[in-house]
Design an enzyme around this catalytic site. Sequence first.
Site, PDB file in Angstrom:
ATOM      1  N   HIS A 211       0.807  -1.229   0.000  1.00 32.84           N
ATOM      2  CA  HIS A 211       0.000   0.000   0.000  1.00 32.84           C
ATOM      3  C   HIS A 211       0.841   1.279   0.000  1.00 32.84           C
ATOM      4  O   HIS A 211       0.292   2.375  -0.088  1.00 32.84           O
ATOM      5  CB  HIS A 211      -0.939   0.031   1.213  1.00 32.84           C
ATOM      6  CG  HIS A 211      -0.214   0.281   2.508  1.00 32.84           C
ATOM      7  ND1 HIS A 211       0.496  -0.696   3.161  1.00 32.84           N
ATOM      8  CD2 HIS A 211      -0.073   1.401   3.242  1.00 32.84           C
ATOM      9  CE1 HIS A 211       1.033  -0.192   4.247  1.00 32.84           C
ATOM     10  NE2 HIS A 211       0.714   1.080   4.331  1.00 32.84           N
TER      11      HIS A 211
HETATM   12  C1  UD1 Z   1      -1.706   5.244   6.458  1.00 34.64           C
HETATM   13  C2  UD1 Z   1      -0.362   5.620   7.078  1.00 34.64           C
HETATM   14  C3  UD1 Z   1       0.626   4.500   6.852  1.00 34.64           C
HETATM   15  C4  UD1 Z   1       0.082   3.164   7.325  1.00 34.64           C
HETATM   16  C5  UD1 Z   1      -1.260   2.919   6.662  1.00 34.64           C
HETATM   17  C6  UD1 Z   1      -1.900   1.647   7.111  1.00 34.64           C
HETATM   18  C7  UD1 Z   1       0.106   8.034   7.066  1.00 34.64           C
HETATM   19  C8  UD1 Z   1       0.944   9.073   6.450  1.00 34.64           C
HETATM   20  N1  UD1 Z   1       0.178   6.828   6.483  1.00 34.64           N
HETATM   21  O1  UD1 Z   1      -1.494   5.124   5.064  1.00 34.64           O
HETATM   22  O2  UD1 Z   1       1.812   4.781   7.586  1.00 34.64           O
HETATM   23  O3  UD1 Z   1       0.981   2.145   6.980  1.00 34.64           O
HETATM   24  O4  UD1 Z   1      -2.130   4.013   6.997  1.00 34.64           O
HETATM   25  O5  UD1 Z   1      -3.052   1.388   6.362  1.00 34.64           O
HETATM   26  O6  UD1 Z   1      -0.564   8.292   8.019  1.00 34.64           O
HETATM   27  N2  UD1 Z   1      -8.889   5.120   2.319  1.00 34.64           N
HETATM   28  C9  UD1 Z   1     -10.126   4.533   2.260  1.00 34.64           C
HETATM   29  N3  UD1 Z   1     -10.720   4.153   3.424  1.00 34.64           N
HETATM   30  C10 UD1 Z   1     -10.137   4.316   4.636  1.00 34.64           C
HETATM   31  C11 UD1 Z   1      -8.879   4.926   4.687  1.00 34.64           C
HETATM   32  C12 UD1 Z   1      -8.263   5.308   3.535  1.00 34.64           C
HETATM   33  O7  UD1 Z   1     -10.691   4.358   1.197  1.00 34.64           O
HETATM   34  O8  UD1 Z   1     -10.730   3.924   5.659  1.00 34.64           O
HETATM   35  C13 UD1 Z   1      -8.222   5.501   1.064  1.00 34.64           C
HETATM   36  C14 UD1 Z   1      -8.465   6.929   0.671  1.00 34.64           C
HETATM   37  O9  UD1 Z   1      -8.521   6.996  -0.729  1.00 34.64           O
HETATM   38  C15 UD1 Z   1      -7.197   7.611   1.132  1.00 34.64           C
HETATM   39  C16 UD1 Z   1      -6.158   6.523   0.939  1.00 34.64           C
HETATM   40  O10 UD1 Z   1      -6.828   5.304   1.237  1.00 34.64           O
HETATM   41  O11 UD1 Z   1      -6.926   8.776   0.428  1.00 34.64           O
HETATM   42  C17 UD1 Z   1      -4.950   6.663   1.825  1.00 34.64           C
HETATM   43  O12 UD1 Z   1      -5.341   6.749   3.194  1.00 34.64           O
HETATM   44  P1  UD1 Z   1      -4.403   7.498   4.264  1.00 34.64           P
HETATM   45  O13 UD1 Z   1      -4.958   7.346   5.631  1.00 34.64           O
HETATM   46  O14 UD1 Z   1      -4.112   8.872   3.798  1.00 34.64           O
HETATM   47  O15 UD1 Z   1      -3.041   6.731   4.159  1.00 34.64           O
HETATM   48  P2  UD1 Z   1      -2.720   5.187   4.076  1.00 34.64           P
HETATM   49  O16 UD1 Z   1      -2.188   4.905   2.718  1.00 34.64           O
HETATM   50  O17 UD1 Z   1      -3.833   4.332   4.572  1.00 34.64           O
END
Ligand code: UD1
Length: 370
Positions: A211
């Site tokens: 991811h």
């Molecule tokens: C975040 C953490 C990362 C961790 C990961 C675990 C930061 C900078 N990164 O990354 O260190 O390893 O979580 O999963 O905090 N999204 C959904 N549903 C959700 C959450 C996210 O659809 O419940 C999608 C959205 O499009 C979002 C993308 O995932 O923009 C990324 O989510 P985000 O929380 O920004 O970062 P992660 O890649 O999950």
Amino acid sequence: MTTLSGVTRVLSVVGARPNFMKLAPVAGALAARGVEHIVVHTGQHYDPDMSDAFFRDLCLPLPDHNLDVGSASHARQTAEIMVRFEPVCAAAQPDIVLVYGDVNSTVAAAMVAAKAGVRVGHVEAGLRSRDRSMPEEINRIVTDHVADSLFAPSRDAVENLRAEGIPRERVQFVGNVMIDSLVAALPAARALCAPARHGVDKQCYTVVTLHRPANVDDRDTLRELLETLAIMSKGGLVLFPVHPRTKARIEELGLESAEMGTLRLLDPMPYLEMLGLVAEADLVITDSGGLQEETTWLGVPCVTVRPNTERPITCTIGTNRLTPAHRETILRAAREARAQRPGTAPTIEHWDGRAADRIAAALCEGARFE
Ligand code: UD1
């Protein structure tokens, strides 16, 4: 020597999936001491698969507050957490705010509490990849430098903090809370018989998670990774629970229905099911931090698709090896990792299921763990 005793009201801030496994044992250890514990969920992760399922599997009570920030750019998400957390922190008046790991919720809450004059405790302090292109590295550095109490999972983490000039008395070597959760959950995870539910025999399949932006946001890199997994799947089933970020990128590439051998793209998995699968896997391929640690403790071979790791002990003592996101190097690393599967899992100091108890002892009784 400064000690922490006298803490009676703790406020924990969590937001993203890996935070929840770190919160659970700390919540248990504080409850056992009768400490008032307020839990704030920032809402960084909000899909039921990414949040509610973990609270259920970890037997965590519902959070006391949900800030509902959702997804946004780093600046926007971090700022929104700060704006919404500030009044909650002021109203709660905790003795200490605990933050976990290295996600945006961690650094946002740490900065709010530090500026409000509230003591900050960082659980999983001192990890460094020395790669500032990772947002998590920035989060780790800032959080550690505003925190008052730094709870390190490994001796290399303690050394990193000393090398950055953080006063010795702020740092405690307590061990790995992620492993606390694993130790507590493993019997229930095994009892689920997750391999059989997925129709696979033990040690005859690979589990994959990817991811990180570096691996999934670039089309060519993601395409090469999926092609590599498809090649691997010709030699045995590959189970790939797909993070929402990765799912969106795969859909953009139009690859979700492509010919993938026995590569199975699945929804994100709850904690126990995932742990049950990983515990019996032949191999894990990942870019997650937590899985590098979990596979090390379990003695399961792991290939991490990253140029570096903030968890070097998983490579030096554990079952982990790093590889760039290239087909041939991944296939070679997978062959080597399988061939060198250890007979018994390695033992790492303080990865013993009692890290959270040490944190609670430090907070409530002024214990010191050097
Ligand atoms: C975040 C953490 C990362 C961790 C990961 C675990 C930061 C900078 N990164 O990354 O260190 O390893 O979580 O999963 O905090 N999204 C959904 N549903 C959700 C959450 C996210 O659809 O419940 C999608 C959205 O499009 C979002 C993308 O995932 O923009 C990324 O989510 P985000 O929380 O920004 O970062 P992660 O890649 O999950």
